[in-house]
Design an enzyme around this catalytic site. Sequence first.
Site, PDB file in Angstrom:
ATOM      1  N   GLU A  17       0.814  -1.211   0.000  1.00 33.51           N
ATOM      2  CA  GLU A  17       0.000   0.000   0.000  1.00 33.51           C
ATOM      3  C   GLU A  17       0.853   1.270   0.000  1.00 33.51           C
ATOM      4  O   GLU A  17       0.483   2.279  -0.606  1.00 33.51           O
ATOM      5  CB  GLU A  17      -0.931  -0.001   1.221  1.00 33.51           C
ATOM      6  CG  GLU A  17      -2.050  -1.023   1.148  1.00 33.51           C
ATOM      7  CD  GLU A  17      -1.679  -2.384   1.708  1.00 33.51           C
ATOM      8  OE1 GLU A  17      -2.583  -3.206   1.943  1.00 33.51           O
ATOM      9  OE2 GLU A  17      -0.458  -2.648   1.915  1.00 33.51           O
ATOM     10  N   ILE A 448      22.656  -0.057 -19.044  1.00 34.61           N
ATOM     11  CA  ILE A 448      22.978  -1.109 -18.082  1.00 34.61           C
ATOM     12  C   ILE A 448      22.098  -2.338 -18.273  1.00 34.61           C
ATOM     13  O   ILE A 448      22.393  -3.402 -17.744  1.00 34.61           O
ATOM     14  CB  ILE A 448      22.877  -0.554 -16.643  1.00 34.61           C
ATOM     15  CG1 ILE A 448      23.816   0.639 -16.479  1.00 34.61           C
ATOM     16  CG2 ILE A 448      23.228  -1.610 -15.616  1.00 34.61           C
ATOM     17  CD1 ILE A 448      25.262   0.348 -16.818  1.00 34.61           C
ATOM     18  N   ARG A 532      10.300   1.475  -4.028  1.00 32.84           N
ATOM     19  CA  ARG A 532      10.842   0.314  -4.739  1.00 32.84           C
ATOM     20  C   ARG A 532      10.802  -0.916  -3.819  1.00 32.84           C
ATOM     21  O   ARG A 532      11.451  -0.942  -2.772  1.00 32.84           O
ATOM     22  CB  ARG A 532      12.259   0.601  -5.188  1.00 32.84           C
ATOM     23  CG  ARG A 532      13.047  -0.597  -5.696  1.00 32.84           C
ATOM     24  CD  ARG A 532      12.627  -1.022  -7.064  1.00 32.84           C
ATOM     25  NE  ARG A 532      13.593  -1.966  -7.618  1.00 32.84           N
ATOM     26  CZ  ARG A 532      13.272  -2.953  -8.437  1.00 32.84           C
ATOM     27  NH1 ARG A 532      12.022  -3.128  -8.809  1.00 32.84           N
ATOM     28  NH2 ARG A 532      14.189  -3.758  -8.914  1.00 32.84           N
ATOM     29  N   CYS A 533      10.044  -1.918  -4.232  1.00 32.37           N
ATOM     30  CA  CYS A 533       9.948  -3.159  -3.482  1.00 32.37           C
ATOM     31  C   CYS A 533      10.451  -4.307  -4.348  1.00 32.37           C
ATOM     32  O   CYS A 533      10.303  -4.292  -5.564  1.00 32.37           O
ATOM     33  CB  CYS A 533       8.503  -3.439  -3.059  1.00 32.37           C
ATOM     34  SG  CYS A 533       7.798  -2.180  -1.988  1.00 32.37           S
ATOM     35  N   TRP A 578      20.602 -11.132  -2.877  1.00 35.43           N
ATOM     36  CA  TRP A 578      19.261 -10.587  -2.987  1.00 35.43           C
ATOM     37  C   TRP A 578      18.180 -11.658  -2.875  1.00 35.43           C
ATOM     38  O   TRP A 578      17.043 -11.439  -3.279  1.00 35.43           O
ATOM     39  CB  TRP A 578      19.125  -9.815  -4.289  1.00 35.43           C
ATOM     40  CG  TRP A 578      19.949  -8.556  -4.279  1.00 35.43           C
ATOM     41  CD1 TRP A 578      20.729  -8.082  -3.268  1.00 35.43           C
ATOM     42  CD2 TRP A 578      20.071  -7.600  -5.334  1.00 35.43           C
ATOM     43  NE1 TRP A 578      21.341  -6.905  -3.626  1.00 35.43           N
ATOM     44  CE2 TRP A 578      20.948  -6.583  -4.894  1.00 35.43           C
ATOM     45  CE3 TRP A 578      19.534  -7.518  -6.607  1.00 35.43           C
ATOM     46  CZ2 TRP A 578      21.297  -5.493  -5.683  1.00 35.43           C
ATOM     47  CZ3 TRP A 578      19.875  -6.426  -7.404  1.00 35.43           C
ATOM     48  CH2 TRP A 578      20.746  -5.425  -6.945  1.00 35.43           C
ATOM     49  N   CYS A 660      26.738  -1.015  -8.361  1.00 33.95           N
ATOM     50  CA  CYS A 660      26.101   0.278  -8.079  1.00 33.95           C
ATOM     51  C   CYS A 660      26.106   0.600  -6.598  1.00 33.95           C
ATOM     52  O   CYS A 660      26.108  -0.293  -5.754  1.00 33.95           O
ATOM     53  CB  CYS A 660      24.665   0.309  -8.601  1.00 33.95           C
ATOM     54  SG  CYS A 660      23.572  -0.961  -7.949  1.00 33.95           S
ATOM     55  N   HIS A 711      17.841   6.965 -10.520  1.00 37.56           N
ATOM     56  CA  HIS A 711      16.916   6.880  -9.391  1.00 37.56           C
ATOM     57  C   HIS A 711      16.154   8.189  -9.180  1.00 37.56           C
ATOM     58  O   HIS A 711      15.333   8.293  -8.276  1.00 37.56           O
ATOM     59  CB  HIS A 711      17.668   6.486  -8.119  1.00 37.56           C
ATOM     60  CG  HIS A 711      18.277   5.119  -8.205  1.00 37.56           C
ATOM     61  ND1 HIS A 711      17.538   3.978  -8.082  1.00 37.56           N
ATOM     62  CD2 HIS A 711      19.548   4.722  -8.447  1.00 37.56           C
ATOM     63  CE1 HIS A 711      18.329   2.923  -8.217  1.00 37.56           C
ATOM     64  NE2 HIS A 711      19.553   3.353  -8.439  1.00 37.56           N
TER      65      HIS A 711
END
Length: 776
Positions: A17, A448, A532-533, A578, A660, A711
């Site tokens: 949400e 990239i 960002r998820c 990750w 990065c 970003h």
Amino acid sequence: MVIATNLGYPRIGPRRELKKALESYWSGTLSEADLLEQVRQLRRDNWLLQQRLGLDHIPCGDFSLYDHVLDTVAMVGAVPARYDWADATVDTQTYFAMARGVPEKQSSGNGTKRLAATPAMEMTKWFDTNYHYIVPEFEQGQQFRLSSRKLIDEFVEAKALGIHTRPVLLGPVSFLLLGKSHQDQFQPLTLLDGLLPIYEEMLRSLAEVGADWVQIDEPCLVLDLDAQAQNAFQVAYQRLATAVPQLRILLATYFADLRNNLSTAVHLPVAAIHLDLVRAPEQLAQALAILPSHLSLSLGVVDGRNVWRTELQQALALIEQAVQALGSDRVFIAPSCSLLHSPVDLEMETKLDKELHSWIAFARQKVEEIVLLTRAVNEGADVVASELQANKAMFEHRRSSPRIHNKAVQERMEAISGKSLQRQSPYGQRRNIQRHHLKLPLFPTTTIGSFPQTKEIRARRADYLAAKISAAEYEAFLREEIKATIRFQEEIGLDVLVHGESERSDMVEYFGQQFSGVLFTQNGWVQSYGSRCVRPPIIYGDVSRLQPMTVHWSRFAQSLTSKPVKGMLTGPVTILQWSFVRNDQPRSHTCQQIALAIHDEVLGLEAAGIRVIQIDEPAMREGLPLHHDDWNEYLTWAVNCFRLACADVQDETQIHTHMCYSEFNDIIEAIAQMDADVISIESSRSQMDLLTAFVDYRYPNEIGPGVYDIHSPRVPSRQEIEDLLRKALQVLSPDQLWVNPDCGLKTRRWEEVQPALIHMVEAAQALRATLSAKER
């Protein structure tokens, strides 16, 4: 009685949400008032849930619109001068300007002030996690003032709901240590005396509205600190304890053991200290041996960073050790760190099979484990005997499950040798061969990898996954997207093209879905930064490649153009870092398995005629252990895994990698040992400062320093990019320099990407022309 507590709860909401509200606000379809109301509801739901589950101490202030370090920047008024802020409080517009930058010609409608085009503050990884924080900026003589009452307001907000919370804030010493200064030789810790009055004022205000405990996070205590930093903690907490003696401080550390800082930490004038006993269970005995008689211990026995169920008997053994030494009144039971790094609720996973479901716990289930462990101590193990027995049986079954072990994978790992890690020829020879084959100009331009994931792409993917369109229809759609992406890149003059990755939802998820030993969730999202998820894969068993993963799309893209198209892969270390990784074998073993799977894909791309292959490793540095003594072991296996993935290619094949948002100075030797032909790095927010490491090391291979920040929605001008390239050329030779953005373009809109890339190509062309004119 032992106290059940938590250090922080996920902010994003069970259905992301927060992401949806933020992006609606940024797009102008949601007012600021409506945004704040929606996030107020999220906070309320989090508090009420933790209360219902039975926590004794519930955190407040752990919720953030973007980032908790940025919240601290706002709290102390550390707003960089370029944002032209002079108000009493940091308003929402300024807050997001620091996080995201300000694009050209920002509207001043809806009563907001006009800001000139301004870049965002730098962002980097939060310790060794995949969460990104906004890096505070400091300068000599900087003044601080209390400029945000967010924490006070949220405590009062929870109190109105009948919930007495424990406020959470980032500690003053870690705040300074995590920041940076553009002034040479300036040490941010010298600002401590000016910063502490703001913390004192905040703590007094919290006490005035009824707070009795406050959680101050000082995660930098798990780093290798010098005497100046250790002394800063003593100075800071003596001041804070004296200023507000009625407020009890829980000093929270996490992610590693304190080692040489343990004695400093336990002798600070605080009421309790939190230790991460998942990452470092051995530090419990060390702490108990030197703990002052007044100090309580918060035991981080439930893993806040991974998704596996807690082995309850092991956790109870640690808790009982502490209770026997201290008494139950001086013991807290907690997760190892904030549950920010955990998905929200396993009960939303309706498609997991029963066996795998039984192995896993998300944030809600971890709170339930904390409460259950607390009951076992306070009421006796007999009260929860059935739960303890079920947990024991589950772990016994998991250890013996055939889903975990793959004999073929184990045999391949045993066959790895030194030869498996070596390219055919050294870089100097490969470079000449590749230049002959690729025939690229000076300052070759590329991206990239990813291009914008438009609403249409996401909608078509959703339709395909829901079986609303056929596989043939979905493939036809993706082919048209790839054609359009290739055509655009050719039209603007990029030199090395990419297919755009429209078939991928995530750079790790895409590969994990095609590995054995990996599962995926429906709603296992965690926050990476801001809105960002990511939905990390869960690696539960031995990993292998089930089939070619990218060859089909890369071959198709290359058939559309005579220019080289990069094959785009995610590297083994990044996939490991990750993902939620199995905890029943060393991480290095799992990484080797992933490297073998990527190795097979690299050879498949090469066989399909792809002569430029990028293996992204943006997480290489974030995997570093937090103590320097442990670095060499990690870097050895991490670098070897990268080399294992690509060592068997021909000399003609150019291997790229991408990193990065990292500081490279202290790992530059390991980066060189990776032996990639070209490395691209984030550097625009740092104004090319990150290149220093490569220059000082005399890095011999080719480098693509990012020339604009993806970003941020800002579109950089051609001149801005050209200036950055000229700055890079002050330290790099022309034949070393590549031109590319900081990172992939997935999260940006085409309206931003098109002009930015056009400006980038024009800047490279102008630089070539200038160099040619000089040569003439």
